[in-house]
Write a protein that holds these residues in place. Structure first.
Motif, PDB file in Angstrom:
ATOM      1  N   MET A  28       0.819  -1.216   0.000  1.00 23.10           N
ATOM      2  CA  MET A  28       0.000   0.000   0.000  1.00 23.10           C
ATOM      3  C   MET A  28       0.851   1.264   0.000  1.00 23.10           C
ATOM      4  O   MET A  28       0.388   2.327  -0.389  1.00 23.10           O
ATOM      5  CB  MET A  28      -0.931   0.000   1.210  1.00 23.10           C
ATOM      6  N   ASP A  29       2.096   1.149   0.446  1.00 28.66           N
ATOM      7  CA  ASP A  29       2.998   2.299   0.444  1.00 28.66           C
ATOM      8  C   ASP A  29       3.779   2.423  -0.861  1.00 28.66           C
ATOM      9  O   ASP A  29       4.570   3.353  -1.025  1.00 28.66           O
ATOM     10  CB  ASP A  29       4.003   2.194   1.604  1.00 28.66           C
ATOM     11  N   SER A  30       3.549   1.504  -1.792  1.00 25.81           N
ATOM     12  CA  SER A  30       4.288   1.507  -3.051  1.00 25.81           C
ATOM     13  C   SER A  30       3.436   2.084  -4.183  1.00 25.81           C
ATOM     14  O   SER A  30       2.235   2.321  -4.023  1.00 25.81           O
ATOM     15  CB  SER A  30       4.710   0.077  -3.412  1.00 25.81           C
ATOM     16  N   GLU A  31       4.069   2.290  -5.322  1.00 31.97           N
ATOM     17  CA  GLU A  31       3.343   2.795  -6.487  1.00 31.97           C
ATOM     18  C   GLU A  31       2.407   1.743  -7.075  1.00 31.97           C
ATOM     19  O   GLU A  31       1.562   2.058  -7.911  1.00 31.97           O
ATOM     20  CB  GLU A  31       4.344   3.258  -7.559  1.00 31.97           C
ATOM     21  N   LYS A  32       2.537   0.490  -6.629  1.00 32.55           N
ATOM     22  CA  LYS A  32       1.720  -0.603  -7.155  1.00 32.55           C
ATOM     23  C   LYS A  32       0.481  -0.880  -6.309  1.00 32.55           C
ATOM     24  O   LYS A  32      -0.172  -1.907  -6.498  1.00 32.55           O
ATOM     25  CB  LYS A  32       2.571  -1.879  -7.225  1.00 32.55           C
ATOM     26  N   LYS A  33       0.140   0.030  -5.403  1.00 28.01           N
ATOM     27  CA  LYS A  33      -0.876  -0.290  -4.406  1.00 28.01           C
ATOM     28  C   LYS A  33      -2.231  -0.654  -5.007  1.00 28.01           C
ATOM     29  O   LYS A  33      -3.019  -1.373  -4.380  1.00 28.01           O
ATOM     30  CB  LYS A  33      -1.034   0.862  -3.412  1.00 28.01           C
ATOM     31  N   ASP A  34      -2.533  -0.174  -6.221  1.00 27.46           N
ATOM     32  CA  ASP A  34      -3.815  -0.495  -6.837  1.00 27.46           C
ATOM     33  C   ASP A  34      -3.759  -1.721  -7.749  1.00 27.46           C
ATOM     34  O   ASP A  34      -4.763  -2.080  -8.367  1.00 27.46           O
ATOM     35  CB  ASP A  34      -4.340   0.711  -7.634  1.00 27.46           C
ATOM     36  N   ASP A  35      -2.603  -2.348  -7.824  1.00 30.39           N
ATOM     37  CA  ASP A  35      -2.473  -3.562  -8.632  1.00 30.39           C
ATOM     38  C   ASP A  35      -2.733  -4.774  -7.729  1.00 30.39           C
ATOM     39  O   ASP A  35      -1.823  -5.476  -7.297  1.00 30.39           O
ATOM     40  CB  ASP A  35      -1.082  -3.639  -9.263  1.00 30.39           C
ATOM     41  N   PHE A  36      -4.010  -5.004  -7.453  1.00 29.92           N
ATOM     42  CA  PHE A  36      -4.395  -6.074  -6.537  1.00 29.92           C
ATOM     43  C   PHE A  36      -4.017  -7.455  -7.089  1.00 29.92           C
ATOM     44  O   PHE A  36      -3.652  -8.351  -6.330  1.00 29.92           O
ATOM     45  CB  PHE A  36      -5.909  -6.056  -6.276  1.00 29.92           C
ATOM     46  N   VAL A  37      -4.136  -7.597  -8.395  1.00 25.34           N
ATOM     47  CA  VAL A  37      -3.871  -8.895  -9.018  1.00 25.34           C
ATOM     48  C   VAL A  37      -2.421  -9.296  -8.806  1.00 25.34           C
ATOM     49  O   VAL A  37      -2.114 -10.451  -8.454  1.00 25.34           O
ATOM     50  CB  VAL A  37      -4.233  -8.860 -10.514  1.00 25.34           C
ATOM     51  N   ALA A  38      -1.505  -8.350  -9.008  1.00 21.57           N
ATOM     52  CA  ALA A  38      -0.086  -8.646  -8.823  1.00 21.57           C
ATOM     53  C   ALA A  38       0.209  -9.022  -7.374  1.00 21.57           C
ATOM     54  O   ALA A  38       0.998  -9.937  -7.105  1.00 21.57           O
ATOM     55  CB  ALA A  38       0.757  -7.437  -9.244  1.00 21.57           C
ATOM     56  N   PHE A  39      -0.447  -8.325  -6.449  1.00 16.28           N
ATOM     57  CA  PHE A  39      -0.217  -8.649  -5.038  1.00 16.28           C
ATOM     58  C   PHE A  39      -0.740 -10.045  -4.714  1.00 16.28           C
ATOM     59  O   PHE A  39      -0.071 -10.815  -4.003  1.00 16.28           O
ATOM     60  CB  PHE A  39      -0.890  -7.612  -4.133  1.00 16.28           C
ATOM     61  N   MET A  40      -1.905 -10.367  -5.248  1.00 14.26           N
ATOM     62  CA  MET A  40      -2.459 -11.703  -4.998  1.00 14.26           C
ATOM     63  C   MET A  40      -1.541 -12.784  -5.563  1.00 14.26           C
ATOM     64  O   MET A  40      -1.288 -13.808  -4.916  1.00 14.26           O
ATOM     65  CB  MET A  40      -3.847 -11.813  -5.622  1.00 14.26           C
ATOM     66  N   LYS A  41      -1.015 -12.557  -6.759  1.00 16.75           N
ATOM     67  CA  LYS A  41      -0.105 -13.536  -7.355  1.00 16.75           C
ATOM     68  C   LYS A  41       1.166 -13.671  -6.525  1.00 16.75           C
ATOM     69  O   LYS A  41       1.679 -14.780  -6.314  1.00 16.75           O
ATOM     70  CB  LYS A  41       0.241 -13.133  -8.795  1.00 16.75           C
ATOM     71  N   GLU A  42       1.679 -12.547  -6.043  1.00 20.93           N
ATOM     72  CA  GLU A  42       2.886 -12.579  -5.217  1.00 20.93           C
ATOM     73  C   GLU A  42       2.626 -13.335  -3.921  1.00 20.93           C
ATOM     74  O   GLU A  42       3.441 -14.157  -3.489  1.00 20.93           O
ATOM     75  CB  GLU A  42       3.351 -11.151  -4.924  1.00 20.93           C
ATOM     76  N   MET A  43       1.489 -13.079  -3.296  1.00 21.69           N
ATOM     77  CA  MET A  43       1.156 -13.758  -2.048  1.00 21.69           C
ATOM     78  C   MET A  43       0.877 -15.237  -2.295  1.00 21.69           C
ATOM     79  O   MET A  43       1.203 -16.085  -1.466  1.00 21.69           O
ATOM     80  CB  MET A  43      -0.047 -13.086  -1.382  1.00 21.69           C
ATOM     81  N   HIS A  44       0.285 -15.552  -3.442  1.00 16.63           N
ATOM     82  CA  HIS A  44       0.001 -16.956  -3.762  1.00 16.63           C
ATOM     83  C   HIS A  44       1.309 -17.721  -3.930  1.00 16.63           C
ATOM     84  O   HIS A  44       1.460 -18.840  -3.432  1.00 16.63           O
ATOM     85  CB  HIS A  44      -0.835 -17.056  -5.032  1.00 16.63           C
ATOM     86  N   ASP A  45       2.293 -17.087  -4.597  1.00 17.41           N
ATOM     87  CA  ASP A  45       3.608 -17.729  -4.750  1.00 17.41           C
ATOM     88  C   ASP A  45       4.249 -17.918  -3.386  1.00 17.41           C
ATOM     89  O   ASP A  45       4.878 -18.936  -3.113  1.00 17.41           O
ATOM     90  CB  ASP A  45       4.519 -16.859  -5.630  1.00 17.41           C
ATOM     91  N   TYR A  46       4.056 -16.932  -2.510  1.00 15.94           N
ATOM     92  CA  TYR A  46       4.586 -17.032  -1.155  1.00 15.94           C
ATOM     93  C   TYR A  46       3.962 -18.205  -0.428  1.00 15.94           C
ATOM     94  O   TYR A  46       4.642 -18.986   0.236  1.00 15.94           O
ATOM     95  CB  TYR A  46       4.315 -15.733  -0.397  1.00 15.94           C
ATOM     96  N   GLU A  47       2.653 -18.364  -0.585  1.00 14.66           N
ATOM     97  CA  GLU A  47       1.956 -19.480   0.068  1.00 14.66           C
ATOM     98  C   GLU A  47       2.493 -20.818  -0.438  1.00 14.66           C
ATOM     99  O   GLU A  47       2.655 -21.775   0.335  1.00 14.66           O
ATOM    100  CB  GLU A  47       0.446 -19.380  -0.209  1.00 14.66           C
ATOM    101  N   LEU A  48       2.773 -20.915  -1.737  1.00 19.56           N
ATOM    102  CA  LEU A  48       3.267 -22.166  -2.286  1.00 19.56           C
ATOM    103  C   LEU A  48       4.653 -22.515  -1.740  1.00 19.56           C
ATOM    104  O   LEU A  48       5.020 -23.697  -1.669  1.00 19.56           O
ATOM    105  CB  LEU A  48       3.320 -22.075  -3.809  1.00 19.56           C
ATOM    106  N   LEU A  49       5.412 -21.490  -1.370  1.00 18.79           N
ATOM    107  CA  LEU A  49       6.743 -21.718  -0.848  1.00 18.79           C
ATOM    108  C   LEU A  49       6.717 -22.134   0.617  1.00 18.79           C
ATOM    109  O   LEU A  49       7.699 -22.676   1.138  1.00 18.79           O
ATOM    110  CB  LEU A  49       7.605 -20.440  -1.000  1.00 18.79           C
ATOM    111  N   GLU A  50       5.624 -21.854   1.298  1.00 15.02           N
ATOM    112  CA  GLU A  50       5.527 -22.134   2.737  1.00 15.02           C
ATOM    113  C   GLU A  50       5.517 -23.641   3.034  1.00 15.02           C
ATOM    114  O   GLU A  50       4.895 -24.414   2.322  1.00 15.02           O
ATOM    115  CB  GLU A  50       4.251 -21.493   3.309  1.00 15.02           C
TER     116      GLU A  50
END
Length: 316
Positions: free
Chosen positions: A294-316
């Motif tokens: 939310m503090d970055s210039e990408k804060k409105d790119d929800f899709v990218a954040f979801m993909k990043e978090m999904h990749d994080y979940e797969l690594l867990e």
């Protein structure tokens, strides 16, 4: 829902300060205090009690320390029915930095800890009790704790002198069914103790989770003005007061505090419901990654954040 034993705590300055490093002006804190006093709110958590060695005053405001001189500058002698609270984090406050209650404007110390820190939290809370304070222990991040560890922590708390234990939905990830189950578990494990609820709003459930807790016997209810708090924020106190319909509370002073003090902060800091906070809540993850997004210039790119978090979940 009228219940005589309900107590409402406003956490605007303490929890909201997580979004701006507690750099509120005296006028802001005084405005929130005045609103709480006139509204009949029972407690106001005016900040953290921390040691100077743990944080730099060059980086954080006075409400990270709650020194008496700062409190008196804002609230005078607090000659009101409102009680002042401060939160102490394990490892960030030295016991000797907590003055006796009769030398402080603070009435209640709330000790925040994780399950593995329960023994240390009990020691600090009972130390504060011996100094004359009301105390609670707020057990954080329980949505990440396995059942046996939680049962062990509750069994340890049951043996303590600490009278109030909080259910805390740290990540805003719990649904009403989970809250009901937790409250019933706490009540069964902690006979004779009062329970509290501190709910975050990642999935827009902070209010309903607070009401669910109330229905199931919780009597200490945390909330903030306009939901102001870390990330997605908290249960909005104005909605809670409107719901309670308790004659000891008044809504208008809270609305005045929101209009004059809290609303202008929405132009400076970005708390409340946003999709990145929903994503961390749904994944039962700490909101720090969403706050950074939310503090970055990408804060409105929800899709990218979801993909990043999904990749994080797969690594867990």
């Amino acid at each position: 829902m009228y219940k005589a034993d309900i107590k409402v705590m406003d956490c605007t300055v303490r929890d909201g300060g997580l979004m701006n490093k507690w750099q509120f002006s005296d006028d802001f804190v005084r405005g929130v205090y005045k609103g709480c006093v006139e509204a009949g709110v029972d407690y106001m958590e005016i900040g953290y009690k921390s040691s100077e060695s743990a944080f730099s005053r060059d980086e954080v405001g006075p409400w990270k320390f709650c020194d008496d001189k700062d409190l008196r500058r804002v609230v005078g002698d607090n000659d009101t029915k409102l009680k002042l609270s401060a939160m102490a984090d394990i490892g960030r406050i030295a016991p000797e930095d907590i003055p006796p209650a009769n030398e402080s404007l603070i009435d209640m110390m709330r000790v925040a800890c994780y399950c593995h820190q329960v023994d240390k939290a009990i020691w600090l809370a009972e130390h504060c009790m011996d100094k004359g304070y009301e105390v609670t222990i707020n057990l954080m991040a329980v949505s990440k704790v396995n059942e046996s560890d939680l049962d062990e922590a509750l069994a340890t708390l049951a043996k303590s002198r600490v009278p109030i234990i909080y259910v805390v939905d740290s990540f805003g990830s719990l649904y009403c069914e989970s809250i009901e189950k937790l409250v019933k578990k706490y009540a069964a494990a902690l006979p004779g103790k009062e329970l509290g609820i501190h709910a975050h709003n990642n999935m827009q459930l902070a209010m309903s989770n607070t009401v669910t807790s109330l229905i199931n016997g919780v009597t200490m209810l945390d909330a903030t003005l306009l939901g102001m708090g870390r990330g997605a924020g908290n249960c909005p106190i104005e909605i809670l007061i409107a719901f309670l319909k308790n004659p000891k509370y008044r809504l208008l002073p809270l609305l005045e505090a929101i209009q004059t003090q809290v609303k202008p902060w929405q132009e400076k800091i970005d708390w409340g419901y946003h999709i990145p906070y929903l994503i961390t809540g749904a994944l039962n993850e700490h909101p720090r990654s969403a706050m950074q997004w939310m503090d970055s210039e990408k804060k409105d790119d929800f899709v990218a954040f979801m993909k990043e978090m999904h990749d994080y979940e797969l690594l867990e």
